[in-house]
Motif scaffolding. Structure first.
Motif, PDB file in Angstrom:
ATOM      1  N   GLN A   1       0.594  -1.036   0.207  1.00  0.00           N
ATOM      2  CA  GLN A   1      -0.349   0.079   0.086  1.00  0.00           C
ATOM      3  C   GLN A   1       1.037   1.156   0.003  1.00  0.00           C
ATOM      4  OE1 GLN A   1      -2.574  -0.187   3.368  1.00  0.00           O
ATOM      5  NE2 GLN A   1      -3.624   1.416   2.499  1.00  0.00           N
ATOM      6  N   ARG A   2       1.721   1.275   0.649  1.00  0.00           N
ATOM      7  CA  ARG A   2       2.976   2.676   0.397  1.00  0.00           C
ATOM      8  C   ARG A   2       3.297   2.914  -0.847  1.00  0.00           C
ATOM      9  NH1 ARG A   2       6.496   0.576   6.650  1.00  0.00           N
ATOM     10  NH2 ARG A   2       4.371   1.171   7.708  1.00  0.00           N
ATOM     11  N   LYS A   3       4.090   1.098  -1.219  1.00  0.00           N
ATOM     12  CA  LYS A   3       4.318   1.211  -2.902  1.00  0.00           C
ATOM     13  C   LYS A   3       3.575   2.015  -3.597  1.00  0.00           C
ATOM     14  CE  LYS A   3       8.114  -1.835  -1.983  1.00  0.00           C
ATOM     15  NZ  LYS A   3       8.440  -2.969  -1.897  1.00  0.00           N
ATOM     16  N   ASP A   4       1.847   1.695  -3.147  1.00  0.00           N
ATOM     17  CA  ASP A   4       1.295   2.536  -4.486  1.00  0.00           C
ATOM     18  C   ASP A   4       1.727   2.192  -5.299  1.00  0.00           C
ATOM     19  OD1 ASP A   4      -0.864   3.250  -5.179  1.00  0.00           O
ATOM     20  OD2 ASP A   4      -0.493   5.342  -5.164  1.00  0.00           O
ATOM     21  N   ILE A   5       1.201   0.396  -5.527  1.00  0.00           N
ATOM     22  CA  ILE A   5       1.793  -0.121  -6.813  1.00  0.00           C
ATOM     23  C   ILE A   5       0.151  -0.535  -7.620  1.00  0.00           C
ATOM     24  CG2 ILE A   5       2.115  -2.676  -7.421  1.00  0.00           C
ATOM     25  CD1 ILE A   5       3.616  -2.977  -5.336  1.00  0.00           C
ATOM     26  N   LYS A   6       0.224   0.537  -8.648  1.00  0.00           N
ATOM     27  CA  LYS A   6      -1.475   0.437  -9.222  1.00  0.00           C
ATOM     28  C   LYS A   6      -1.557  -0.668 -10.754  1.00  0.00           C
ATOM     29  CE  LYS A   6      -2.176   4.957  -8.606  1.00  0.00           C
ATOM     30  NZ  LYS A   6      -2.189   6.948  -9.486  1.00  0.00           N
ATOM     31  N   ILE A   7      -2.370  -1.465 -10.998  1.00  0.00           N
ATOM     32  CA  ILE A   7      -2.015  -2.337 -12.028  1.00  0.00           C
ATOM     33  C   ILE A   7      -3.300  -1.942 -13.173  1.00  0.00           C
ATOM     34  CG2 ILE A   7      -3.274  -5.194 -12.182  1.00  0.00           C
ATOM     35  CD1 ILE A   7      -2.916  -5.238  -9.237  1.00  0.00           C
TER      36      ILE A   7
ATOM     37  N   ASP B   1     -17.396 -10.051  -8.960  1.00  0.00           N
ATOM     38  CA  ASP B   1     -16.564  -9.170  -8.653  1.00  0.00           C
ATOM     39  C   ASP B   1     -14.927  -9.322  -7.935  1.00  0.00           C
ATOM     40  OD1 ASP B   1     -17.756  -7.181  -9.504  1.00  0.00           O
ATOM     41  OD2 ASP B   1     -18.377  -6.240  -7.024  1.00  0.00           O
ATOM     42  N   TYR B   2     -15.310 -11.199  -7.468  1.00  0.00           N
ATOM     43  CA  TYR B   2     -14.834 -12.144  -6.923  1.00  0.00           C
ATOM     44  C   TYR B   2     -13.651 -12.799  -7.923  1.00  0.00           C
ATOM     45  CZ  TYR B   2     -12.730 -16.048  -4.215  1.00  0.00           C
ATOM     46  OH  TYR B   2     -11.549 -17.517  -3.666  1.00  0.00           O
ATOM     47  N   HIS B   3     -14.571 -13.169  -9.045  1.00  0.00           N
ATOM     48  CA  HIS B   3     -14.070 -14.372 -10.113  1.00  0.00           C
ATOM     49  C   HIS B   3     -13.161 -12.873 -10.696  1.00  0.00           C
ATOM     50  CE1 HIS B   3     -15.925 -17.566  -9.656  1.00  0.00           C
ATOM     51  NE2 HIS B   3     -16.656 -17.363  -9.515  1.00  0.00           N
ATOM     52  N   LEU B   4     -13.145 -11.716 -11.146  1.00  0.00           N
ATOM     53  CA  LEU B   4     -12.773 -10.508 -11.996  1.00  0.00           C
ATOM     54  C   LEU B   4     -10.915 -10.439 -10.999  1.00  0.00           C
ATOM     55  CD1 LEU B   4     -15.392  -8.357 -13.230  1.00  0.00           C
ATOM     56  CD2 LEU B   4     -13.651  -9.365 -14.638  1.00  0.00           C
ATOM     57  N   THR B   5     -11.689 -10.115  -9.623  1.00  0.00           N
ATOM     58  CA  THR B   5     -10.040  -9.564  -8.623  1.00  0.00           C
ATOM     59  C   THR B   5      -9.413 -10.856  -9.127  1.00  0.00           C
ATOM     60  OG1 THR B   5     -11.656 -10.268  -6.880  1.00  0.00           O
ATOM     61  CG2 THR B   5     -11.425  -8.430  -7.327  1.00  0.00           C
ATOM     62  N   HIS B   6      -9.763 -12.541  -8.928  1.00  0.00           N
ATOM     63  CA  HIS B   6      -8.853 -13.530  -8.964  1.00  0.00           C
ATOM     64  C   HIS B   6      -7.801 -13.366 -10.315  1.00  0.00           C
ATOM     65  CE1 HIS B   6      -8.330 -16.914  -6.025  1.00  0.00           C
ATOM     66  NE2 HIS B   6      -9.399 -16.412  -5.548  1.00  0.00           N
ATOM     67  N   LEU B   7      -9.197 -13.371 -11.588  1.00  0.00           N
ATOM     68  CA  LEU B   7      -8.311 -12.556 -12.211  1.00  0.00           C
ATOM     69  C   LEU B   7      -7.520 -12.183 -13.284  1.00  0.00           C
ATOM     70  CD1 LEU B   7      -8.998 -14.345 -15.869  1.00  0.00           C
ATOM     71  CD2 LEU B   7     -10.689 -12.727 -16.748  1.00  0.00           C
ATOM     72  N   ILE B   8      -7.695 -10.460 -12.502  1.00  0.00           N
ATOM     73  CA  ILE B   8      -6.688  -9.674 -12.410  1.00  0.00           C
ATOM     74  C   ILE B   8      -5.736  -9.940 -11.695  1.00  0.00           C
ATOM     75  CG2 ILE B   8      -6.557  -7.381 -12.016  1.00  0.00           C
ATOM     76  CD1 ILE B   8      -9.664  -7.018 -12.533  1.00  0.00           C
ATOM     77  N   LEU B   9      -5.207 -10.845 -10.568  1.00  0.00           N
ATOM     78  CA  LEU B   9      -4.462 -10.450  -9.799  1.00  0.00           C
ATOM     79  C   LEU B   9      -3.576 -11.911 -10.504  1.00  0.00           C
ATOM     80  CD1 LEU B   9      -5.401 -10.759  -6.509  1.00  0.00           C
ATOM     81  CD2 LEU B   9      -4.365  -9.123  -7.355  1.00  0.00           C
ATOM     82  N   GLU B  10      -3.975 -12.898 -11.546  1.00  0.00           N
ATOM     83  CA  GLU B  10      -3.404 -13.972 -12.227  1.00  0.00           C
ATOM     84  C   GLU B  10      -2.389 -12.973 -13.487  1.00  0.00           C
ATOM     85  OE1 GLU B  10      -5.969 -16.960 -12.817  1.00  0.00           O
ATOM     86  OE2 GLU B  10      -6.282 -17.421 -10.608  1.00  0.00           O
ATOM     87  N   THR B  11      -3.328 -12.528 -14.154  1.00  0.00           N
ATOM     88  CA  THR B  11      -3.046 -11.575 -14.623  1.00  0.00           C
ATOM     89  C   THR B  11      -1.283 -10.906 -14.710  1.00  0.00           C
ATOM     90  OG1 THR B  11      -4.166 -10.127 -15.149  1.00  0.00           O
ATOM     91  CG2 THR B  11      -4.666 -11.605 -16.353  1.00  0.00           C
ATOM     92  N   GLN B  12      -1.674 -10.497 -13.811  1.00  0.00           N
ATOM     93  CA  GLN B  12      -0.640  -9.690 -13.039  1.00  0.00           C
ATOM     94  C   GLN B  12       0.732  -9.808 -11.772  1.00  0.00           C
ATOM     95  OE1 GLN B  12       0.136  -6.313 -13.945  1.00  0.00           O
ATOM     96  NE2 GLN B  12      -2.350  -6.215 -15.371  1.00  0.00           N
ATOM     97  N   GLN B  13       1.096 -11.267 -12.041  1.00  0.00           N
ATOM     98  CA  GLN B  13       1.634 -12.160 -11.418  1.00  0.00           C
ATOM     99  C   GLN B  13       3.275 -11.846 -11.736  1.00  0.00           C
ATOM    100  OE1 GLN B  13       2.082 -15.930 -11.992  1.00  0.00           O
ATOM    101  NE2 GLN B  13      -0.367 -16.481 -11.082  1.00  0.00           N
TER     102      GLN B  13
END
Length: 734
Positions: free
Chosen positions: A188-194, A352-364
């Motif tokens: 959160q401090r680094k404020d990593i935007k996806i 919303d739950y499935h979308l968050t999982h999908l976004i985080l998998e693409t941004q590994q």
């Protein structure tokens, strides 16, 4: 040794000044706080070998090392308090630093195992392995996570074998959650935007949300609605409530309207359960058909687009991770009786739950390297990530002292106490109730050095008394023993059955009605109670009802605080100068009221446990019992609300039973009565006379054997089974 030979009893006394003109200087508590905090700051950088042992000799060595430092000695000399009081401050500082060092060592070991190449490459496939590792469900915890837990446990126990605090899976999981919070706060401090690839998300989610998957979601939705409606129907059938009287809980009103619409009447108690089930099934068929007809259109695609827009507003790692942690897919009491609207709310959460999982998998490739950098930095500098211990209490522990700060003199009818915290200053006090002090000393209890505190503008002294327990006689054979078998429960708190030579001689049920009045004669008939003195019987206290009432008040206050938070968020989105909800007076008043309710619940819990345990021991002492047998209920788990009752839904069953067993065994030891645990395997399913399995229907046990045909209270049957000779017993370690 089977039992400990000593016990410690702590009593708190108020201190009254002997001389009227003498005024105690309360500034000493502030000086003591500053002394402890300066010693903590100076002692953190010392060598770890000093904090290996847990003894007063190591505390003196710790203080002598810090006294050699010129900066620390200069700060301590400004306080102008006695040297002996500074050694008392060193005692608290030493043990607080020791606990911090232990947490640092264990957290760094966990982070080191996680950052190794062997474990990291295996966990790299799942971008959020930190959440899955601390799961309690057996399905989600695979063999890889178990191996990792065992690796950390063996490593810690081999490096620190002398520590009493041994590692287990529960402790390691708690530290995993702690490391997870550290990672989240640093991200959160680094404020990593996806950057969200909306086209890829829409394409994959549409392929996933086929017609078959929507049918499964509708079936899950149907089960949730049916369970919610049946629970509410049974609740209102027992105590029918009108809409006006139920206006305090607005969340229940829409559910009540749907129940009225299904029953087509406002008199629910006339409707039978079988009739209700038929009407509910017919209503659900029509309810689900309307949802299927509506969702044949492009509604799912529209909801996917809306979900991506919602996530694009705050596309940070911290926001997405906190959303994944909640995982709320239950309607609870959100049902409004409108089919499309209710399912729409349910569907939006899952998308919303499935979308968050999908976004985080693409941004590994963006997130995982930064997580590993945080872990490596934590291994090198763990103290920079952990909170420093700060002493804030107005308390002075007087453990390390040789009568220079605190002295106690026993006179004929008084107890004189002298306190000397500053040089050439002595203050003399006496105990407010010396009778309690002399009562313990007459029973061979020796007073130890106490703890001084300031509470409500008055001085209090907590004195621990240690006394030797009477030695237990040799264990008699089972044929000559008189055994009290205790079956703990919730409907009736305890069912007591005394057996001698395999036969039951006495039995008693202990419930709320038996928890009032004298503790010595609660089990006797009314004609034998209070023969000499004429006293009015006290009305019975309904502990369960009081706990339920307080719990409902807490739920109402929590919902009001949640509404305040949402309202301030809405207003702050329009006006940034609007104050936060935590800075308002109303929030402070609500929070104070909530704390008072929790304190009242905690006091009722303590009173209930003490009343049950003392009455069990009095019953055993009256009948000259040799041993008390309890079920070994350490295997019990958290239970649902409908299984244990509303008053215990937040106060778990295994904790309740273990507290009763612990307090009962401590009190029984004073009367030279042993307390043991037995295996509770099938104690409530086997008949106590013919030892064959039977059926249990709530409170009644029925034997399946036609020759026996026993019909008995199920708890009494379980208590009789505990007294069987075939059951192994284990002594309780106090």
């Amino acid at each position: 040794m089977e039992f400990i030979s000593t016990e410690t009893i702590t009593r708190t006394f108020h201190l009254n000044s002997i001389e009227t003109e003498e005024i105690f200087c309360y500034r000493v508590f502030g000086d003591f706080k500053s002394a402890v905090n300066t010693l903590i700051k100076g002692g953190i950088n010392l060598n770890n070998e000093i904090f290996r042992e847990e003894s007063l000799v190591s505390v003196k060595r710790f203080y002598s090392l810090l006294r050699k430092n010129s900066c620390i000695s200069a700060k301590l000399s400004k306080l102008e308090i006695k040297e002996r009081l500074l050694r008392c401050a060193a005692q608290y500082a030493y043990f607080s630093i020791r606990n911090l060092k232990q947490t640092r060592n264990l957290c760094s070991e966990i982070a080191q195992v996680m950052s190794e190449d062997s474990s990291w490459n295996k966990f790299r496939r799942d971008s959020w392995f930190l959440w899955d590792l601390s799961k309690k469900s057996k399905k989600r915890r695979d063999n890889l996570n178990v191996k990792l837990l065992n690796q950390i446990k063996n490593k810690h126990n081999s490096i620190y074998p002398e520590q009493n605090r041994m590692c287990n899976a529960h402790l390691i999981n708690n530290y995993f959650r702690h490391i997870r919070k550290i990672i989240l706060s640093n991200l959160q401090r680094k404020d990593i935007k996806i950057n969200i690839d909306s086209e890829y998300c829409i394409k994959t989610i549409r392929e996933h949300y086929s017609s078959e998957y929507i049918d499964t979601l509708i079936s899950k939705f149907k089960t949730q609605i049916s369970t919610l409606l049946t629970r509410q129907f049974k609740k209102y059938k027992k105590n029918e409530i009108s809409e006006k009287s139920d206006g305090n809980k607005q969340s229940n009103v829409p559910v009540l309207k749907t129940i009225y619409s299904i029953c087509k009447t406002k008199k629910i108690h006339n409707v039978e359960i079988e009739e209700w089930k038929l009407k509910k099934e017919l209503w659900l068929i029509r309810y689900i058909d309307e949802i299927r007809d509506f969702f044949k259109s492009e509604c799912v695609n529209q909801e996917i687009n809306r979900g991506i827009k919602r996530l694009q507003e705050k596309p940070t790692v911290y926001f997405l991770a906190m959303f994944l942690e909640k995982k709320i897919f239950k309607l609870r009491r959100k049902i409004q009786g409108e089919p499309v609207r209710d399912f729409y709310f349910f569907l939006s959460q899952i998308i919303d739950y499935h979308l968050t999982h999908l976004i985080l998998e693409t941004q590994q490739m963006v997130i995982l390297p930064k997580i590993r950098m945080i872990l490596l930095d934590f291994i090198l500098k763990p103290l920079s990530y952990l909170k420093m211990p700060i002493f804030t209490k107005s308390v002075i522990p007087l453990g390390i002292d040789d009568n220079q700060v605190y002295t106690l003199e026993e006179l004929q009818s008084e107890v004189k106490i002298t306190l000397s915290f500053y040089p050439n200053q002595k203050k003399h006090f006496k105990l407010s109730s010396p009778e309690r002090y002399f009562e313990l000393t007459m029973n061979n209890a020796k007073p130890a050095r106490g703890i001084l505190s300031a509470h409500g503008g008055k001085l209090q002294l907590a004195i621990p008394f240690t006394r030797r327990l009477p030695e237990l006689s040799k264990i008699k054979p089972l044929e000559k023993q008189r055994i009290l078998n205790c079956d703990l429960g919730l409907k009736s708190f305890a069912v007591l059955s005394i057996t001698e030579n395999g036969f039951e001689t006495h039995r008693k049920f202990l419930d709320q009605k038996q928890l009032t009045g004298s503790k010595n004669s609660w089990f006797l008939a009314k004609s034998f109670r209070n023969k000499n003195t004429k006293t009015r019987e006290k009305p019975t206290i309904n502990y369960k009802f009081n706990l339920m009432k307080l719990r409902k008040k807490i739920n109402n206050l929590q919902s009001e605080l949640k509404m305040m938070k949402e309202e301030t968020k809405r207003r702050r989105s329009k006006n940034k100068n609007y104050p936060k909800y935590k800075n308002t007076k109303l929030y402070w008043y609500k929070k104070r009221e909530l704390k008072s309710y929790w304190n009242r619940i905690r006091n009722i819990h303590k009173e209930l446990i003490h009343q049950i345990s003392t009455r069990i021991v009095e019953y055993a002492n009256y009948h000259q019992v040799d041993t008390i047998r309890f079920e070994d209920l350490r295997w019990t788990q958290h239970s649902a609300k409908h299984e244990v009752g509303y008053f215990l839904s937040f106060w778990q069953v295994h904790w309740f039973f273990s507290q009763i067993i612990e307090y009962t065994s401590q009190i029984a030891r004073r009367y030279m009565i042993r307390s043991v645990l037995t295996n509770p395997y099938k104690s409530s399913q086997i008949c106590s006379t013919c030892e064959k399995e039977g059926k249990r229907q709530r409170k009644i046990f029925m034997c399946s054997n036609e020759l026996c045909g026993l019909i008995l209270d199920s708890d009494l049957n379980a208590a009789r089974n505990l007294g069987k000779k075939s059951r192994k017993c284990y002594p309780i370690r106090l």
